[in-house]
Design a protein around this motif. Sequence first.
Motif, mmCIF file in Angstrom:
data_model
loop_
_atom_site.group_PDB
_atom_site.id
_atom_site.type_symbol
_atom_site.label_atom_id
_atom_site.label_comp_id
_atom_site.label_asym_id
_atom_site.label_seq_id
_atom_site.Cartn_x
_atom_site.Cartn_y
_atom_site.Cartn_z
ATOM 1 N N LEU A 160 16.070 11.906 6.810
ATOM 2 C CA LEU A 160 15.452 13.101 6.257
ATOM 3 C C LEU A 160 14.128 12.745 5.581
ATOM 4 N N PHE A 161 13.153 13.625 5.730
ATOM 5 C CA PHE A 161 11.852 13.476 5.087
ATOM 6 C C PHE A 161 11.541 14.758 4.330
ATOM 7 N N THR A 162 11.034 14.580 3.103
ATOM 8 C CA THR A 162 10.682 15.706 2.251
ATOM 9 C C THR A 162 9.310 15.450 1.622
ATOM 10 N N PRO A 163 8.623 16.501 1.177
ATOM 11 C CA PRO A 163 7.289 16.335 0.600
ATOM 12 C C PRO A 163 7.311 15.551 -0.712
ATOM 13 N N VAL A 164 6.264 14.762 -0.930
ATOM 14 C CA VAL A 164 6.018 14.108 -2.209
ATOM 15 C C VAL A 164 4.565 14.367 -2.578
ATOM 16 N N THR A 165 4.254 14.215 -3.861
ATOM 17 C CA THR A 165 2.884 14.353 -4.326
ATOM 18 C C THR A 165 2.435 13.051 -4.980
ATOM 19 N N VAL A 166 1.135 12.862 -5.075
ATOM 20 C CA VAL A 166 0.552 11.725 -5.789
ATOM 21 C C VAL A 166 -0.257 12.310 -6.936
ATOM 22 N N ASP A 167 0.177 12.018 -8.162
ATOM 23 C CA ASP A 167 -0.457 12.585 -9.359
ATOM 24 C C ASP A 167 -0.596 14.100 -9.256
ATOM 25 N N GLY A 168 0.425 14.745 -8.728
ATOM 26 C CA GLY A 168 0.448 16.196 -8.625
ATOM 27 C C GLY A 168 -0.341 16.775 -7.466
ATOM 28 N N GLU A 169 -1.026 15.921 -6.712
ATOM 29 C CA GLU A 169 -1.818 16.382 -5.563
ATOM 30 C C GLU A 169 -0.983 16.281 -4.284
ATOM 31 N N ASP A 170 -1.090 17.297 -3.443
ATOM 32 C CA ASP A 170 -0.382 17.304 -2.171
ATOM 33 C C ASP A 170 -1.300 16.746 -1.083
ATOM 34 N N ALA A 212 3.301 -0.711 -5.204
ATOM 35 C CA ALA A 212 2.446 -1.217 -6.284
ATOM 36 C C ALA A 212 1.208 -1.917 -5.728
ATOM 37 N N MET A 213 1.328 -2.537 -4.556
ATOM 38 C CA MET A 213 0.179 -3.188 -3.918
ATOM 39 C C MET A 213 -0.938 -2.184 -3.610
ATOM 40 N N HIS A 214 -0.558 -0.926 -3.527
ATOM 41 C CA HIS A 214 -1.505 0.138 -3.182
ATOM 42 C C HIS A 214 -1.824 1.024 -4.385
ATOM 43 N N GLY A 215 -1.434 0.562 -5.579
ATOM 44 C CA GLY A 215 -1.724 1.321 -6.789
ATOM 45 C C GLY A 215 -0.810 2.502 -7.010
ATOM 46 N N LEU A 216 0.357 2.494 -6.344
ATOM 47 C CA LEU A 216 1.285 3.616 -6.455
ATOM 48 C C LEU A 216 2.514 3.214 -7.258
ATOM 49 N N GLU A 217 3.002 4.154 -8.041
ATOM 50 C CA GLU A 217 4.234 3.901 -8.790
ATOM 51 C C GLU A 217 5.180 5.070 -8.597
ATOM 52 N N CYS A 218 6.439 4.790 -8.733
ATOM 53 C CA CYS A 218 7.485 5.802 -8.597
ATOM 54 C C CYS A 218 7.627 6.562 -9.915
ATOM 55 N N GLN A 219 8.050 7.789 -9.832
ATOM 56 C CA GLN A 219 8.249 8.593 -11.031
ATOM 57 C C GLN A 219 9.424 8.094 -11.868
ATOM 58 N N TRP A 220 10.307 7.289 -11.284
ATOM 59 C CA TRP A 220 11.465 6.755 -11.994
ATOM 60 C C TRP A 220 11.322 5.252 -12.175
ATOM 61 N N GLU A 221 12.035 4.724 -13.141
ATOM 62 C CA GLU A 221 12.120 3.273 -13.316
ATOM 63 C C GLU A 221 12.949 2.733 -12.154
ATOM 64 N N VAL A 222 12.371 1.834 -11.368
ATOM 65 C CA VAL A 222 13.079 1.270 -10.214
ATOM 66 C C VAL A 222 12.847 -0.236 -10.178
ATOM 67 N N PRO A 223 13.734 -0.984 -9.519
ATOM 68 C CA PRO A 223 13.529 -2.428 -9.415
ATOM 69 C C PRO A 223 12.211 -2.757 -8.719
ATOM 70 N N ALA A 230 -6.927 4.922 1.665
ATOM 71 C CA ALA A 230 -7.885 5.916 2.146
ATOM 72 C C ALA A 230 -7.250 7.308 2.236
ATOM 73 N N LEU A 231 -5.948 7.376 2.062
ATOM 74 C CA LEU A 231 -5.229 8.640 2.250
ATOM 75 C C LEU A 231 -4.999 9.413 0.953
ATOM 76 N N TYR A 232 -5.488 8.881 -0.166
ATOM 77 C CA TYR A 232 -5.433 9.619 -1.419
ATOM 78 C C TYR A 232 -6.641 9.236 -2.269
ATOM 79 N N ARG A 233 -7.043 10.116 -3.148
ATOM 80 C CA ARG A 233 -8.328 9.976 -3.834
ATOM 81 C C ARG A 233 -8.354 8.978 -4.975
ATOM 82 N N ALA A 234 -7.342 8.925 -5.771
ATOM 83 C CA ALA A 234 -7.422 8.218 -7.044
ATOM 84 C C ALA A 234 -7.473 6.697 -6.919
ATOM 85 N N GLY A 235 -6.945 6.146 -5.845
ATOM 86 C CA GLY A 235 -6.848 4.698 -5.743
ATOM 87 C C GLY A 235 -5.630 4.166 -6.459
#
Length: 171
Positions: free
Chosen positions: A58-68, A126-137, A153-158
């Motif tokens: 299953l795949f569902t939508p996610v956002t990055v810093d509230g941006e779709d 994390a290598m791409h500057g992304l973090e999960c909304q929850w504490e994860v290993p 290149a697929l999101y603005r903030a880096g």
Amino acid sequence: MLIRTEAPSDILTIDRLLKSVFESEAEANLVMSLRENSKLTLSLVACTDDGEVVGHVLFTPVTVDGEDYAWQGLAPLAVSKGYQGQGIASALLSEAFETLPELGYPACVVLGDPNFYGKFGFQSAAMHGLECQWEVPEGAFQARSLTEEPLKALYRAGKGQVEYCSEFNEL
């Protein structure tokens, strides 16, 4: 093995599959809640030659810093215990990773075993500057581009926090 989009007649079968594969009913309840709230982007099943559903992703939508950015979260992925180790999960993911970009979805995140998901092109988010909304290993939260574009290149903030649909907070 046939990989196809979920049909209405598969709903109860998927529910039973998820309840049999996972330790609790949380994943099955999550999928039902996502379905009821129209949050499914892509739901695929793997069927035997006899039509028995033995796998689901299953795949569902996610956002990055509230941006779709039309990114997707992969969860859950399940294969019947008697069919595990036969390439069914690989077939489901292969089909999904061909279909999602065709539908305009350029990237995907997953929370899971890096050794398993690394085989499918996922890297530490994390290598791409992304973090999960929850504490994860460390290393469990992973991301990958589904196109030729590099992930950054697929999101603005880096960098940014990835957030799943609110239904995931009930897990």
